[in-house]
Design a protein around this motif. Structure first.
Motif, PDB file in Angstrom:
ATOM      1  N   PRO A  22      26.440 -56.894  24.227  1.00  0.00           N
ATOM      2  CA  PRO A  22      26.098 -55.464  24.213  1.00  0.00           C
ATOM      3  C   PRO A  22      27.312 -54.554  24.366  1.00  0.00           C
ATOM      4  O   PRO A  22      27.243 -53.372  24.033  1.00  0.00           O
ATOM      5  N   GLU A  23      28.444 -55.107  24.828  1.00  0.00           N
ATOM      6  CA  GLU A  23      29.665 -54.297  24.992  1.00  0.00           C
ATOM      7  C   GLU A  23      30.397 -54.114  23.659  1.00  0.00           C
ATOM      8  O   GLU A  23      31.332 -53.319  23.581  1.00  0.00           O
ATOM      9  N   ILE A  24      29.970 -54.843  22.604  1.00  0.00           N
ATOM     10  CA  ILE A  24      30.625 -54.698  21.291  1.00  0.00           C
ATOM     11  C   ILE A  24      29.690 -53.957  20.341  1.00  0.00           C
ATOM     12  O   ILE A  24      28.539 -54.366  20.155  1.00  0.00           O
ATOM     13  N   ILE A  25      30.162 -52.864  19.753  1.00  0.00           N
ATOM     14  CA  ILE A  25      29.365 -52.240  18.690  1.00  0.00           C
ATOM     15  C   ILE A  25      30.060 -52.451  17.347  1.00  0.00           C
ATOM     16  O   ILE A  25      31.274 -52.642  17.279  1.00  0.00           O
ATOM     17  N   GLU A  26      29.232 -52.436  16.326  1.00  0.00           N
ATOM     18  CA  GLU A  26      29.763 -52.499  14.965  1.00  0.00           C
ATOM     19  C   GLU A  26      30.090 -51.085  14.516  1.00  0.00           C
ATOM     20  O   GLU A  26      29.234 -50.195  14.587  1.00  0.00           O
ATOM     21  N   VAL A  27      31.300 -50.884  14.035  1.00  0.00           N
ATOM     22  CA  VAL A  27      31.660 -49.628  13.366  1.00  0.00           C
ATOM     23  C   VAL A  27      31.727 -49.991  11.903  1.00  0.00           C
ATOM     24  O   VAL A  27      32.565 -50.805  11.499  1.00  0.00           O
ATOM     25  N   LYS A  28      30.807 -49.444  11.105  1.00  0.00           N
ATOM     26  CA  LYS A  28      30.817 -49.867   9.705  1.00  0.00           C
ATOM     27  C   LYS A  28      30.483 -48.727   8.771  1.00  0.00           C
ATOM     28  O   LYS A  28      29.858 -47.745   9.154  1.00  0.00           O
ATOM     29  N   LYS A  29      30.943 -48.881   7.546  1.00  0.00           N
ATOM     30  CA  LYS A  29      30.535 -48.004   6.448  1.00  0.00           C
ATOM     31  C   LYS A  29      30.173 -48.923   5.304  1.00  0.00           C
ATOM     32  O   LYS A  29      30.981 -49.763   4.880  1.00  0.00           O
ATOM     33  N   LEU A  30      28.947 -48.773   4.837  1.00  0.00           N
ATOM     34  CA  LEU A  30      28.451 -49.614   3.746  1.00  0.00           C
ATOM     35  C   LEU A  30      28.890 -49.031   2.412  1.00  0.00           C
ATOM     36  O   LEU A  30      29.158 -47.834   2.306  1.00  0.00           O
ATOM     37  N   PRO A  31      28.933 -49.871   1.359  1.00  0.00           N
ATOM     38  CA  PRO A  31      29.396 -49.366   0.057  1.00  0.00           C
ATOM     39  C   PRO A  31      28.604 -48.152  -0.441  1.00  0.00           C
ATOM     40  O   PRO A  31      29.165 -47.284  -1.109  1.00  0.00           O
ATOM     41  N   ARG A  32      27.310 -48.064  -0.094  1.00  0.00           N
ATOM     42  CA  ARG A  32      26.514 -46.939  -0.587  1.00  0.00           C
ATOM     43  C   ARG A  32      26.628 -45.692   0.294  1.00  0.00           C
ATOM     44  O   ARG A  32      26.119 -44.632  -0.056  1.00  0.00           O
ATOM     45  N   GLU A  33      27.270 -45.797   1.442  1.00  0.00           N
ATOM     46  CA  GLU A  33      27.350 -44.654   2.352  1.00  0.00           C
ATOM     47  C   GLU A  33      28.558 -43.776   2.020  1.00  0.00           C
ATOM     48  O   GLU A  33      29.559 -44.254   1.486  1.00  0.00           O
ATOM     49  N   THR A  34      28.454 -42.491   2.383  1.00  0.00           N
ATOM     50  CA  THR A  34      29.561 -41.575   2.084  1.00  0.00           C
ATOM     51  C   THR A  34      30.212 -41.010   3.348  1.00  0.00           C
ATOM     52  O   THR A  34      31.297 -40.440   3.281  1.00  0.00           O
ATOM     53  N   VAL A  35      29.523 -41.177   4.472  1.00  0.00           N
ATOM     54  CA  VAL A  35      30.051 -40.632   5.727  1.00  0.00           C
ATOM     55  C   VAL A  35      30.603 -41.792   6.548  1.00  0.00           C
ATOM     56  O   VAL A  35      29.998 -42.851   6.589  1.00  0.00           O
ATOM     57  N   ASN A  36      31.756 -41.620   7.168  1.00  0.00           N
ATOM     58  CA  ASN A  36      32.300 -42.697   8.027  1.00  0.00           C
ATOM     59  C   ASN A  36      32.130 -42.348   9.494  1.00  0.00           C
ATOM     60  O   ASN A  36      32.271 -41.180   9.887  1.00  0.00           O
ATOM     61  N   PHE A  37      31.866 -43.361  10.292  1.00  0.00           N
ATOM     62  CA  PHE A  37      31.615 -43.180  11.726  1.00  0.00           C
ATOM     63  C   PHE A  37      32.836 -42.549  12.391  1.00  0.00           C
ATOM     64  O   PHE A  37      33.954 -43.056  12.249  1.00  0.00           O
ATOM     65  N   GLY A  38      32.596 -41.437  13.098  1.00  0.00           N
ATOM     66  CA  GLY A  38      33.703 -40.783  13.804  1.00  0.00           C
ATOM     67  C   GLY A  38      34.722 -40.146  12.885  1.00  0.00           C
ATOM     68  O   GLY A  38      35.876 -39.974  13.279  1.00  0.00           O
ATOM     69  N   GLY A  39      34.322 -39.787  11.661  1.00  0.00           N
ATOM     70  CA  GLY A  39      35.266 -39.327  10.651  1.00  0.00           C
ATOM     71  C   GLY A  39      35.749 -37.898  10.851  1.00  0.00           C
ATOM     72  O   GLY A  39      35.568 -37.031   9.987  1.00  0.00           O
ATOM     73  N   ILE A  40      36.409 -37.670  11.954  1.00  0.00           N
ATOM     74  CA  ILE A  40      36.928 -36.342  12.316  1.00  0.00           C
ATOM     75  C   ILE A  40      37.929 -36.608  13.450  1.00  0.00           C
ATOM     76  O   ILE A  40      37.818 -37.617  14.148  1.00  0.00           O
ATOM     77  N   TRP A  41      38.928 -35.742  13.633  1.00  0.00           N
ATOM     78  CA  TRP A  41      39.849 -35.943  14.770  1.00  0.00           C
ATOM     79  C   TRP A  41      39.067 -35.856  16.075  1.00  0.00           C
ATOM     80  O   TRP A  41      38.328 -34.904  16.303  1.00  0.00           O
ATOM     81  N   HIS A  42      39.266 -36.817  16.964  1.00  0.00           N
ATOM     82  CA  HIS A  42      38.553 -36.809  18.252  1.00  0.00           C
ATOM     83  C   HIS A  42      39.187 -37.790  19.226  1.00  0.00           C
ATOM     84  O   HIS A  42      39.995 -38.641  18.845  1.00  0.00           O
ATOM     85  N   THR A  43      38.771 -37.666  20.483  1.00  0.00           N
ATOM     86  CA  THR A  43      38.964 -38.719  21.467  1.00  0.00           C
ATOM     87  C   THR A  43      37.555 -39.189  21.803  1.00  0.00           C
ATOM     88  O   THR A  43      36.602 -38.412  21.705  1.00  0.00           O
ATOM     89  N   ASP A  44      37.396 -40.451  22.168  1.00  0.00           N
ATOM     90  CA  ASP A  44      36.033 -40.975  22.240  1.00  0.00           C
ATOM     91  C   ASP A  44      35.203 -40.349  23.364  1.00  0.00           C
ATOM     92  O   ASP A  44      35.666 -40.212  24.500  1.00  0.00           O
ATOM     93  N   THR A  45      33.989 -39.973  22.979  1.00  0.00           N
ATOM     94  CA  THR A  45      32.917 -39.515  23.885  1.00  0.00           C
ATOM     95  C   THR A  45      33.414 -38.606  25.016  1.00  0.00           C
ATOM     96  O   THR A  45      33.071 -38.813  26.188  1.00  0.00           O
ATOM     97  N   ALA A  46      34.160 -37.563  24.649  1.00  0.00           N
ATOM     98  CA  ALA A  46      34.682 -36.616  25.647  1.00  0.00           C
ATOM     99  C   ALA A  46      33.554 -35.816  26.305  1.00  0.00           C
ATOM    100  O   ALA A  46      33.791 -35.111  27.281  1.00  0.00           O
ATOM    101  N   TYR A  47      32.339 -35.946  25.774  1.00  0.00           N
ATOM    102  CA  TYR A  47      31.186 -35.226  26.335  1.00  0.00           C
ATOM    103  C   TYR A  47      30.562 -35.959  27.521  1.00  0.00           C
ATOM    104  O   TYR A  47      29.601 -35.492  28.110  1.00  0.00           O
ATOM    105  N   LEU A  48      31.079 -37.152  27.853  1.00  0.00           N
ATOM    106  CA  LEU A  48      30.557 -37.866  29.019  1.00  0.00           C
ATOM    107  C   LEU A  48      31.314 -37.417  30.274  1.00  0.00           C
ATOM    108  O   LEU A  48      32.475 -37.013  30.185  1.00  0.00           O
ATOM    109  N   PRO A  49      30.687 -37.503  31.449  1.00  0.00           N
ATOM    110  CA  PRO A  49      31.377 -37.094  32.679  1.00  0.00           C
ATOM    111  C   PRO A  49      32.617 -37.944  32.961  1.00  0.00           C
ATOM    112  O   PRO A  49      33.603 -37.451  33.491  1.00  0.00           O
ATOM    113  N   ARG A  50      32.557 -39.236  32.603  1.00  0.00           N
ATOM    114  CA  ARG A  50      33.713 -40.128  32.745  1.00  0.00           C
ATOM    115  C   ARG A  50      33.974 -40.762  31.391  1.00  0.00           C
ATOM    116  O   ARG A  50      33.500 -41.859  31.109  1.00  0.00           O
ATOM    117  N   PRO A  51      34.743 -40.090  30.551  1.00  0.00           N
ATOM    118  CA  PRO A  51      34.988 -40.627  29.197  1.00  0.00           C
ATOM    119  C   PRO A  51      35.794 -41.929  29.273  1.00  0.00           C
ATOM    120  O   PRO A  51      36.492 -42.171  30.256  1.00  0.00           O
TER     121      PRO A  51
END
Ligand code: OGA
Ligand code: MN
Length: 282
Positions: free
Chosen positions: A82-111
């Motif tokens: 459960p600690e591993i997630i898949e980050v994937k983009k399939l051939p038919r998809e056009t949007v990529n996961f996290g496709g913008i400048w960011h730091t991970d989950t800065a909206y959490l109290p303890r990022p």
């Protein structure tokens, strides 16, 4: 930057990123080697390894040498890991996961302190990830701007439109698999944070999550935030990593941003990701 006795550490950019060679992450690593990896990571903000075809067990075992693997709120992990997630983009998809400048989950109290990606399948070309040094971005600000930002905190939200759409495909998979739709998150963090390990100050806003300054309206905050978003991704603060299957990246979310480039439509890109528990930004 220190010397390394157990590793080969080659910077990939003038300002951020280093490739580490001379280590096989499938091995049970001596503490001194792990300590050098951690030191290189703190010095360079993101470190890269090549040719590390790790199984989920091996990937998690290496992660536990670096920190405490955490959970990502929006996408469930692998059934046995459960600690591993898949980050994937399939051939038919056009949007990529996290496709913008960011730091991970800065909206959490303890990022998360850090995140790690292991490439399983990469497109024939494209799908690189860029990283940016937020110590350097902070240090390059004028004294006036540093003074203005020094006392400010900002509201970070998971619900801003541009970033929300980058996780829609993965949330749809999770919902189809029976997971309940996630809520949204919001946390207020200092705009300039001090790294708990290096003691250095860095700029801690990002275009994906930062909505406004605390005590100010969105309209009042926007011009300054937009200036900071443009400033923090200036190319002299960045490096760019070209993945191959078996490449592994470990980055520090406390002082670096990242941006996966979405230039490989029609091809599969599949990574395994682990994030590490972190502190409350101060
Ligand atoms: C992430 C992310 C980057 C990439 O997993 O946090 O932003 O290169 N992905 O896929
Ligand atoms: Mn990310």
């Amino acid at each position: 930057m220190g010397q390394y006795e157990r590793l080969l550490v080659a910077p990939v950019g003038g300002c951020i990123g280093a490739e580490i060679a001379g280590v096989d992450l499938r091995d049970e690593l001596p503490d001194e080697v792990v300590a050098e990896i951690r030191r290189a990571w703190l010095d360079h903000l993101v470190v890269f390894f090549r040719d590390q075809p790790l199984t989920p067990e091996q990937f998690s075992a290496f992660a536990r040498r670096i920190g405490t693997p955490g959970r990502y709120p929006f996408v469930p992990g692998l059934p046995d890991h459960p600690e591993i997630i898949e980050v994937k983009k399939l051939p038919r998809e056009t949007v990529n996961f996290g496709g913008i400048w960011h730091t991970d989950t800065a909206y959490l109290p303890r990022p998360p302190m850090a995140s790690m990606l292991l490439a399983l399948t990469v497109p024939p070309a494209g799908g690189d990830t860029e990283f940016a040094n937020m110590y350097a971005a902070y240090e390059a600000l004028s004294d006036g701007m540093k003074g203005f930002l020094g006392g400010l905190r900002a509201v970070n939200s998971s619900a801003l439109a541009d970033v929300s759409k980058t996780r829609e495909d993965r949330i749809a998979d999770a919902t189809a698999a029976g997971h309940q739709a996630s809520e949204s998150y919001e946390s207020v963090h200092p705009v300039v944070r001090t790294h708990p390990e290096t003691g250095r100050r860095s700029l801690y806003v990002n275009v994906a999550h930062t909505a406004r300054f605390e005590g100010m309206t969105e309209a009042e905050s926007r011009p300054i935030l937009q200036h900071l978003f443009a400033h923090q991704s200036r190319s002299e603060f960045t490096c760019r990593f070209r993945w191959a299957a078996g490449s592994l990246a470990l980055w520090d979310n406390r002082c670096a941003l990242h941006n996966p480039v979405n230039d490989y439509h029609g091809h599969l890109r599949l990574m395994h990701r682990i994030t590490f528990e972190g502190d409350e930004p101060r």
